[in-house]
Design a protein around this motif. Structure first.
Motif, mmCIF file in Angstrom:
data_model
loop_
_atom_site.group_PDB
_atom_site.id
_atom_site.type_symbol
_atom_site.label_atom_id
_atom_site.label_comp_id
_atom_site.label_asym_id
_atom_site.label_seq_id
_atom_site.Cartn_x
_atom_site.Cartn_y
_atom_site.Cartn_z
ATOM 1 N N THR A 1 -5.554 -16.867 5.264
ATOM 2 C CA THR A 1 -4.357 -16.068 5.502
ATOM 3 C C THR A 1 -3.786 -16.401 6.875
ATOM 4 O OG1 THR A 1 -5.566 -14.235 6.522
ATOM 5 C CG2 THR A 1 -5.284 -14.171 4.106
ATOM 6 N N GLU A 2 -2.506 -16.108 7.045
ATOM 7 C CA GLU A 2 -1.867 -16.321 8.349
ATOM 8 C C GLU A 2 -2.546 -15.468 9.414
ATOM 9 O OE1 GLU A 2 0.382 -18.641 9.227
ATOM 10 O OE2 GLU A 2 0.072 -19.366 7.189
ATOM 11 N N GLU A 3 -2.978 -14.279 9.047
ATOM 12 C CA GLU A 3 -3.666 -13.389 9.993
ATOM 13 C C GLU A 3 -4.974 -14.024 10.467
ATOM 14 O OE1 GLU A 3 -5.217 -8.781 10.346
ATOM 15 O OE2 GLU A 3 -4.898 -9.645 8.357
ATOM 16 N N PHE A 4 -5.736 -14.599 9.544
ATOM 17 C CA PHE A 4 -6.984 -15.258 9.907
ATOM 18 C C PHE A 4 -6.721 -16.416 10.858
ATOM 19 C CE2 PHE A 4 -10.200 -18.535 9.295
ATOM 20 C CZ PHE A 4 -11.370 -17.821 9.523
ATOM 21 N N LYS A 5 -5.684 -17.207 10.542
ATOM 22 C CA LYS A 5 -5.347 -18.340 11.395
ATOM 23 C C LYS A 5 -4.961 -17.879 12.791
ATOM 24 C CE LYS A 5 -3.694 -21.192 7.560
ATOM 25 N NZ LYS A 5 -2.525 -21.850 6.952
ATOM 26 N N ARG A 6 -4.119 -16.820 12.858
ATOM 27 C CA ARG A 6 -3.707 -16.281 14.173
ATOM 28 C C ARG A 6 -4.913 -15.806 14.969
ATOM 29 N NH1 ARG A 6 0.423 -13.935 11.330
ATOM 30 N NH2 ARG A 6 -0.709 -11.976 11.237
ATOM 31 N N ASP A 7 -5.836 -15.102 14.294
ATOM 32 C CA ASP A 7 -7.025 -14.594 14.977
ATOM 33 C C ASP A 7 -7.916 -15.734 15.470
ATOM 34 O OD1 ASP A 7 -6.121 -12.040 14.507
ATOM 35 O OD2 ASP A 7 -7.503 -11.640 12.831
ATOM 36 N N ALA A 8 -8.054 -16.775 14.661
ATOM 37 C CA ALA A 8 -8.877 -17.920 15.061
ATOM 38 C C ALA A 8 -8.261 -18.627 16.267
ATOM 39 C CB ALA A 8 -9.016 -18.888 13.881
ATOM 40 N N ILE A 9 -6.939 -18.783 16.260
ATOM 41 C CA ILE A 9 -6.243 -19.412 17.389
ATOM 42 C C ILE A 9 -6.395 -18.561 18.649
ATOM 43 C CG2 ILE A 9 -3.945 -20.014 18.270
ATOM 44 C CD1 ILE A 9 -3.296 -20.721 15.257
ATOM 45 N N ILE B 1 -15.619 -22.670 9.583
ATOM 46 C CA ILE B 1 -14.488 -23.401 9.015
ATOM 47 C C ILE B 1 -14.473 -24.818 9.572
ATOM 48 C CG2 ILE B 1 -13.086 -21.333 8.683
ATOM 49 C CD1 ILE B 1 -11.536 -22.070 11.206
ATOM 50 N N SER B 2 -13.659 -25.644 8.997
ATOM 51 C CA SER B 2 -13.534 -27.026 9.442
ATOM 52 C C SER B 2 -12.884 -27.074 10.823
ATOM 53 C CB SER B 2 -12.677 -27.795 8.436
ATOM 54 O OG SER B 2 -12.168 -28.971 9.013
ATOM 55 N N SER B 3 -13.476 -27.863 11.705
ATOM 56 C CA SER B 3 -12.891 -27.983 13.044
ATOM 57 C C SER B 3 -11.532 -28.662 12.983
ATOM 58 C CB SER B 3 -13.836 -28.746 13.978
ATOM 59 O OG SER B 3 -14.061 -30.050 13.500
ATOM 60 N N GLU B 4 -11.332 -29.556 12.019
ATOM 61 C CA GLU B 4 -10.038 -30.221 11.878
ATOM 62 C C GLU B 4 -8.958 -29.242 11.434
ATOM 63 O OE1 GLU B 4 -9.173 -33.269 12.932
ATOM 64 O OE2 GLU B 4 -11.203 -33.194 13.736
ATOM 65 N N SER B 5 -9.314 -28.299 10.574
ATOM 66 C CA SER B 5 -8.343 -27.278 10.163
ATOM 67 C C SER B 5 -7.928 -26.440 11.367
ATOM 68 C CB SER B 5 -8.932 -26.365 9.089
ATOM 69 O OG SER B 5 -9.136 -27.067 7.893
#
Length: 99
Positions: free
Chosen positions: A10-18, A37-41
């Protein structure tokens, strides 16, 4: 259209990871390993977020820039098709006029 094994985040997961990369001081690889998760992702998400914030000076386009580029390429393709049709029509009418 990815493989059936491709995970969708989800976009929320991506934002939190960033945000975790920004706030923790850890490397992208270390944070990705912790999150499973993948480091490349994560690296891709992080670079895209930096470009969108205007922090990346490496030539990466922002989301708005990518969208404009897509729009301009589509418009260019349509104009090239129109030019091709007009060239054929011109040749046809020149040939007809010479008769």
């Amino acid at each position: 259209m990815g493989s059936k094994y491709t995970k969708r985040y989800t976009e929320e997961f991506k934002r939190d990871a960033i945000a975790l990369v920004d706030s923790s001081g850890k490397t992208v690889t270390a944070v990705a390993r912790e999150l499973g998760i993948s480091s490349e992702s994560l690296r891709g998400w992080y670079c895209k977020a930096k470009a969108d914030r205007g922090e990346d000076q490496g030539g990466e386009l922002t989301s708005a820039g990518r969208e404009e580029l897509r729009r301009l390429r589509r418009e260019n393709r349509e104009q090239q098709q129109t030019i091709g049709i007009l060239e054929k029509a011109t040749a046809f009418f020149v040939k007809e006029n010479d008769r």
